[in-house]
Design an enzyme around this catalytic site. Structure first.
Site, PDB file in Angstrom:
ATOM      1  N   HIS A 309       0.861  -1.185   0.000  1.00 51.44           N
ATOM      2  CA  HIS A 309       0.000   0.000   0.000  1.00 51.44           C
ATOM      3  C   HIS A 309       0.899   1.237   0.000  1.00 51.44           C
ATOM      4  CE1 HIS A 309      -2.825   3.001   1.667  1.00 51.44           C
ATOM      5  NE2 HIS A 309      -3.805   2.180   1.355  1.00 51.44           N
ATOM      6  N   ASP A 386       2.875  -4.502   7.929  1.00 50.59           N
ATOM      7  CA  ASP A 386       1.629  -3.757   7.782  1.00 50.59           C
ATOM      8  C   ASP A 386       0.483  -4.749   7.902  1.00 50.59           C
ATOM      9  OD1 ASP A 386      -0.597  -2.341   7.024  1.00 50.59           O
ATOM     10  OD2 ASP A 386       0.174  -1.746   5.048  1.00 50.59           O
ATOM     11  N   GLN A 389      -4.681  -5.149   6.665  1.00 46.56           N
ATOM     12  CA  GLN A 389      -5.628  -6.025   5.987  1.00 46.56           C
ATOM     13  C   GLN A 389      -5.672  -7.431   6.576  1.00 46.56           C
ATOM     14  OE1 GLN A 389      -7.812  -5.087   3.734  1.00 46.56           O
ATOM     15  NE2 GLN A 389      -7.042  -2.995   3.600  1.00 46.56           N
ATOM     16  N   LYS A 412     -10.608  -0.551  10.302  1.00 52.79           N
ATOM     17  CA  LYS A 412     -10.721  -1.757   9.487  1.00 52.79           C
ATOM     18  C   LYS A 412     -11.034  -2.993  10.316  1.00 52.79           C
ATOM     19  CE  LYS A 412      -8.162   0.176   5.716  1.00 52.79           C
ATOM     20  NZ  LYS A 412      -7.160   0.054   4.674  1.00 52.79           N
ATOM     21  N   CYS A 550      -4.776   2.814  -3.774  1.00 53.40           N
ATOM     22  CA  CYS A 550      -3.537   3.234  -3.088  1.00 53.40           C
ATOM     23  C   CYS A 550      -2.475   2.138  -3.185  1.00 53.40           C
ATOM     24  CB  CYS A 550      -3.804   3.594  -1.630  1.00 53.40           C
ATOM     25  SG  CYS A 550      -4.759   5.101  -1.407  1.00 53.40           S
TER      26      CYS A 550
END
Length: 590
Positions: A309, A386, A389, A412, A550
């Site tokens: 991302h 990261d 997600q 999220k 993104c």
């Protein structure tokens, strides 16, 4: 079609439950929420499922060599190099041939049974994750999750997903082993009762029922989270730490208990390793401008991947420009999987940090961190993950992964916007300078000297988003009340169902078909602009993301600038997917 897939999580569960040791269940030591009888039963069921003997118990913890040649497209253009941490080459999960011994996955994706399977993440075995569905009320909301264990779970052991002896708990019935995915609907998951907890889902747009398939961008909030935040503002609102009155004490207790809930949710060793920030983006920038500036200099390298991302690219590019360092990028194959031999080749003495996504927001690929992180550590390189997600979809254990830093955003994981988490190993946080200056992060201030608080307070200058922390804690309560393994299994079934249905739509080009995926289904329609597709779907009540997500380097790897991205959550249904597919069949073509 070759990009369709199915899965089973049995192998990963056995490996997780036995800590990678496929010997006798009696060898398991320490606190164990499973008894020997259950482990033995699962062991035999998995053995029957594979219809072949188990590999030797002496498998190396990080993987085993494939018995057949590795395909070039699979991620290895040649046999992978042997590194100090690996006694044998460690293939990407799902890339070896069907007779290859699955690798031992600690967290995240699992090792599929054959090259055509998709992983969705395996459970982290703990009482909290696998106990019966909680009836504990959420923070200050008055809402209970006990309704999630009613009629469905009473008739189907899958609703309790690997609790101790589920058949006995529910008075008999089949095991869930072998029932994850496949053609039949996932049994026992109380999706309609879950949907009743999300008020935003019960509205119409353009005269049609809203179908929210934009979950990779943000998620809707259960009523318990809404009530927790409003209850805090109505009854407990105060600043934290800096007063002796009752409301400040209550606010501080909620704030710090929220920190401890996050610690448990991601498996950190101490709540002092949990820093509250605005979101994953700020967390990455914080690490870049503190740890990064201290560790990275001219001529050094920061290792990223093609599928990052922008939030995990731009901060490192800024740091590289500030320090004279350079970015190195690990490529991906045509399915959207990392080329692991390239990753190994790019690691060197110049590498000062690896920053990698756990799950790609554009492709859905679950990266094999169980191989990547030890490889980086073999070179003395810390790893930032990261997790924006991954945290909504699969169980996370940062200690098992070995992550040095792990970041995610509250919005999220069904929590409010403006709150996020930086996890950092305690010794690293202690070595880092402050990111911002102000109140709360200091112990003593004079004009000649400032003494800072230890982490995490050192990185929490000023008044934090206290209500956001309260909402995040309530969201974690909600997720754990359902169970992350059950969520992962149900969402994977949705992904399989949608993938098969999408294959029947004329002119569909899928983007991101990795063997190990989470709940993202990115595609384009030949001859139709992605934004036109998104607008048409919106007219049918279906909300999807259309654009570059993104993640422009990811999409450009596939020769496109934009794509359509439906993304699923545990409150979505097969019936909603049917609406999406019907709309795509009706999409006007040129």
């Amino acid at each position: 079609m070759p990009w369709l897939a199915s899965t089973t999580c049995s192998w990963a569960v056995i490996k997780t439950m036995t800590n990678g040791n496929l010997g006798s269940a009696s060898q398991i030591t320490g606190e164990d929420p499973f008894d020997s009888a259950l482990i033995t039963r699962l062991f035999h069921e998995v053995s029957a499922e594979f219809q072949q003997p188990f590999p030797s118990p002496a498998l190396p913890i990080l993987g085993a060599a494939a018995s057949g040649p590795l395909e070039k497209e699979s991620g290895y253009s040649s046999p992978p190099p042997v590194h100090p941490i690996l006694s044998e080459p460690a293939p990407h999960s799902g890339t070896a041939g069907p007779q290859s011994a699955p690798s031992a996955i600690r967290s995240g994706g699992h090792a599929p049974a054959d090259a055509n399977t998709q992983g969705f993440g395996e459970p982290r075995c703990s009482k909290e994750r696998f106990g019966e569905l909680s009836s504990k009320p959420d923070v200050r909301s008055g809402h209970s999750l006990s309704h999630l264990s009613e009629s469905e779970s009473e008739s189907d052991p899958s609703a309790l997903y690997f609790v101790r002896e589920p058949e006995k708990a529910l008075g008999g019935g089949p095991s869930i082993i072998g029932n994850v995915g496949g053609a039949a609907p996932f049994r026992g998951f109380p999706v309609e009762k879950i949907r009743a907890d999300f008020p935003a889902l019960h509205q119409q747009v353009h005269g049609r029922d809203l179908i929210w398939f934009d979950n990779a961008a943000t998620t809707h909030k259960p009523q318990s989270v809404i009530d927790a935040v409003s209850g805090f503002y109505a009854h407990d609102y105060s600043n934290v730490n800096r007063a002796a009155h009752a409301l400040a004490q209550r606010a501080t207790e909620l704030y710090e208990s929220g920190r401890d809930k996050v610690r448990e949710f991601i498996g950190a060793s101490s709540k002092d390793e949990i820093v509250f920030v605005r979101g994953a983006t700020e967390a990455i920038n914080l690490v870049a401008q503190t740890f990064g500036k201290a560790q990275v200099g001219a001529g050094d390298e920061i290792l990223l991947t093609t599928m990052e991302h922008h939030a995990n690219i731009v901060p490192w590019k800024i740091l590289a420009e500030q320090t004279g360092a350079s970015l190195r990028v690990v490529p991906i194959n045509d399915r959207g999987e990392l080329l692991l031999d390239h990753f190994a080749t790019l690691l060197s003495s110049r590498t000062k940090l690896v920053a990698i996504t756990h799950v790609s927001n554009a492709l859905g690929t679950i990266n094999p961190l169980e191989h990547i992180i030890p490889l980086a550590h073999a070179y003395g390189v810390p790893v930032l993950v990261d997790g924006a997600q991954s945290t909504p979809h699969i169980p996370i254990d940062v200690q098992a992964l070995g992550a040095d830093f792990y970041v995610f955003s509250g919005h999220k994981v069904f929590a409010p916007t403006g709150i996020g988490i930086l996890y950092g190993r305690k010794e690293l946080l202690e070595s880092m300078p402050p990111y911002q200056g102000g109140g709360a992060m200091i112990q003593d201030v004079t004009f000649s000297k400032i003494t800072y608080n230890p982490p995490p307070q050192k990185f929490e200058a000023g008044t934090q988003h206290i209500a956001g922390v309260v909402g995040l804690a309530a969201a974690i309560d909600y997720l754990q009340g359902i169970g992350m393994p059950a969520i992962a299994a149900y969402e994977h079934e949705l992904l399989e169902y949608a993938t098969a249905a999408l294959a029947e739509v004329r002119g569909i080009r899928p983007i991101g078909t990795a063997a190990s995926k989470a709940s993202v289904l990115t595609f384009n329609v030949n001859g139709v602009d992605s934004e036109e597709v998104g607008q048409f779907l919106d007219s049918q009540g279906v909300a999807v993301r259309a654009g570059h997500h993104c993640a422009q380097p990811s999409l450009r790897r596939f020769g496109v600038e934009k794509a359509v991205r439906p993304s699923f959550a545990f409150y979505n249904t097969r019936e909603e997917i049917d609406v999406l597919i019907r709309a795509l069949h009706q999409l006007p073509r040129r």
